[in-house]
Enzyme design. Structure first.
Site, PDB file in Angstrom:
ATOM      1  N   CYS A  80       7.482   5.569 159.076  1.00 31.39           N
ATOM      2  CA  CYS A  80       7.769   4.205 159.542  1.00 31.39           C
ATOM      3  C   CYS A  80       6.592   3.264 159.305  1.00 31.39           C
ATOM      4  CB  CYS A  80       8.117   4.214 161.025  1.00 31.39           C
ATOM      5  SG  CYS A  80       9.471   5.315 161.409  1.00 31.39           S
ATOM      6  N   HIS A 322      15.899  -1.522 160.722  1.00 35.07           N
ATOM      7  CA  HIS A 322      14.730  -0.673 160.457  1.00 35.07           C
ATOM      8  C   HIS A 322      14.899   0.113 159.158  1.00 35.07           C
ATOM      9  CE1 HIS A 322      11.303   1.801 160.941  1.00 35.07           C
ATOM     10  NE2 HIS A 322      11.856   2.798 161.586  1.00 35.07           N
TER      11      HIS A 322
END
Lengths: 378, 138
Positions: A80, A322
């Site tokens: 991430c 995301h």
């Protein structure tokens, strides 16, 4: 080390683009960032690009589509934190004097897959049935037990971020929601229903970095990188407090030291709200709330636009989406827009200093694999 | 004749970390570094804490404390439609991840004592059952 400025940012609206390629998505974000600062693509001396799922040499594949070939390209993967890590590499290259102008960014396309994101096979926890929503759900369950909060309390993070996202043209979700609607969505990993989890989607984002002494040629509103930091998880085979994210607590402390600032100096923050509980844990880890008081500052409106420390004005991961490797530089784009005063209805009045935080990667024995925090200043 | 899933011999997940005990119970086996005392499950052949190669096997528990848990409704391929996972803390100082026997979160509470049993955890793509340890209320 020289000062480094962010002079241009760009991103596509996060969403579902199953008929486009990662190269096309990233190209659009890069051209957007170049246009934002009026920099000719030929002035870019090096590229730092990344993706979690788009495969080998994604950077060179993207640059082919932008006609920016035959320059050094570093491909980055840090779960991430991928494009935040790319930003740090670009910052370091300019700060050290190697280059004057670079581009950084990330892309991922997740709409073509189903279910929870795949974690690396061969990890014992993954092979035994761990999925990312369950990891955060276990943090939530323990936090609820230790601090007497409910899933409905955590749903208020979603309600806030969906409201912020409804004011952001780049957000995947552009509709508001309610606690009731969040709690009635289908169960994913108890205590999380679907809306407690960030949506699956596609996206790309990019930023143009420039040596500080040259930025006045391109912009009247340069944004200074006051601190750029990256760390990895501490391996703990024994007990660890899952309500206090080790990697973020440590990364935050080190980043504030690098910037010579503290949490009280931050006017606006984008934090890694992959799941509702995450935002509450990160309020505390970043020093915006005392331990156990994350839900209190949320309910008091302190983290909503207009409050003491607005968090995830973009809508965060929960509303904006995301697409993993695109998240870091998308957070940076939002904070740059905030510091320039370009955010319209979601503008934080007078914002001078902003923070971006992203962390992720499921590896057993770590809180997370990677964490990167940037402090930006106008 | 082609074997069906029911007749295929099960695969044992991380067989070095457990052995079958009486009454379908599972005994967990960690490794302990004889140099610095750190326990690991899963195993290492070199202690990451002190780099010693002098590790021996020790049984854990049999009772541990359920640190946290979640009932998963988004199963990866080969898993049942709903299953439960959790982390369990053992007095030896090691935290172990695994599946938990439960159908509702009302059956579970943080810090409750659990033991381990042998159970089918998932199936491989060809239907071969994967067995290993699972936590149950002690």
């Amino acid at each position: 080390m020289r000062d480094v400025h962010i002079i241009g940012v760009g991103m596509i609206r996060f969403g579902k683009y199953p008929n486009r390629t990662p190269e096309e998505l990233a190209r659009d974000a890069i051209l957007d960032a170049l246009k934002d600062c009026g920099v000719d693509r030929k002035a870019i001396q090096s590229a730092y690009l990344g993706s979690l799922y788009a495969g080998q040499l994604i950077g060179q594949r993207i640059l082919k589509y932008t006609g920016m070939t035959a320059i050094p390209c570093t491909n980055v993967e840090n779960a991430c934190s991928t494009s935040a890590t790319a930003l740090r590499e670009g910052w370091l290259a300019i700060a050290s004097g190697l280059y004057d102008m670079v581009i950084v960014g990330g892309v991922d396309q997740l709409s073509t897959a189903h279910g929870a994101l795949p974690l690396p096979k061969g990890d014992f926890e993954v092979d035994s049935g761990l999925v990312m929503p369950a990891l955060y759900a276990m943090r939530a369950r323990r936090y609820m037990h230790d601090y007497g909060v409910t899933a409905e309390d955590l749903a208020q993070v979603v309600v806030k971020n969906r409201r912020h996202g409804s004011w952001n043209d780049h957000s995947q979700f552009q509709s508001e929601t309610t606690v009731e609607e969040v709690m009635k969505s289908r169960m994913v990993a108890d205590p999380f229903t679907l809306f407690h989890c960030c949506p699956r989607g596609d996206g790309a984002s990019a930023a143009v970095l420039c040596a500080a002494d040259l930025s006045a040629r391109y912009t009247t509103k340069p944004i200074r990188i006051a601190a750029s930091h990256l760390t990895s998880g501490l391996f703990m085979p024994g007990f660890r407090d899952m309500t206090s994210p080790e990697i973020t607590v440590r990364c935050a402390k080190e980043t504030y030291e690098l910037a010579g600032m503290g949490p009280e100096d931050i006017d606006v923050a984008e934090v890694h709200d992959a799941f509702s509980i995450a935002e509450v844990l990160y309020y505390e880890a970043l020093g915006f709330a005392k331990k156990g008081e994350g839900v209190k500052i949320l309910k008091d409106g302190e983290t909503t636009v207009g409050g003491r420390i607005p968090v995830n004005t973009s809508g965060g991961l929960l509303a904006k989406g995301h697409p993993v490797a695109a998240t870091g530089t998308a957070q940076v784009a939002e904070v740059v827009w905030q510091l320039r005063g370009q955010c319209g209805k979601r503008q934080v009045e007078g914002a001078k200093i902003g923070l971006t935080h992203c962390t992720g990667g499921g590896v057993s024995g770590y809180d997370h694999g990677a964490c990167s925090i940037h402090i930006l200043q106008r | 004749m082609e074997k069906t899933a029911e007749t295929r011999a099960p695969v044992r997940l991380m067989p070095e970390t457990w052995r079958e005990a009486e009454g379908g119970r599972a005994e967990l086996i960690a490794v302990r570094c004889r140099s610095c005392g750190t326990h690991y499950l899963p195993h290492f052949d070199l202690c990451p804490a002190c780099l010693s190669r002098d590790l021996d096997q020790v049984a854990l528990g049999p009772v541990g404390k359920l640190y946290s848990y979640s009932i998963v409704h988004v199963p990866p391929a080969g898993y049942p439609p709903v299953y439960t996972v959790g982390y369990v803390d053992y007095p030896e100082g090691v935290r172990v991840f695994g599946q938990v026997k439960a159908t509702s979160s009302a059956e579970l509470t943080p810090d409750m004592p659990v033991r381990t049993e042998v159970a089918e955890l998932s199936r491989e793509a060809d239907g071969t059952p994967v067995i290993g340890f699972r936590f149950v209320r002690a």
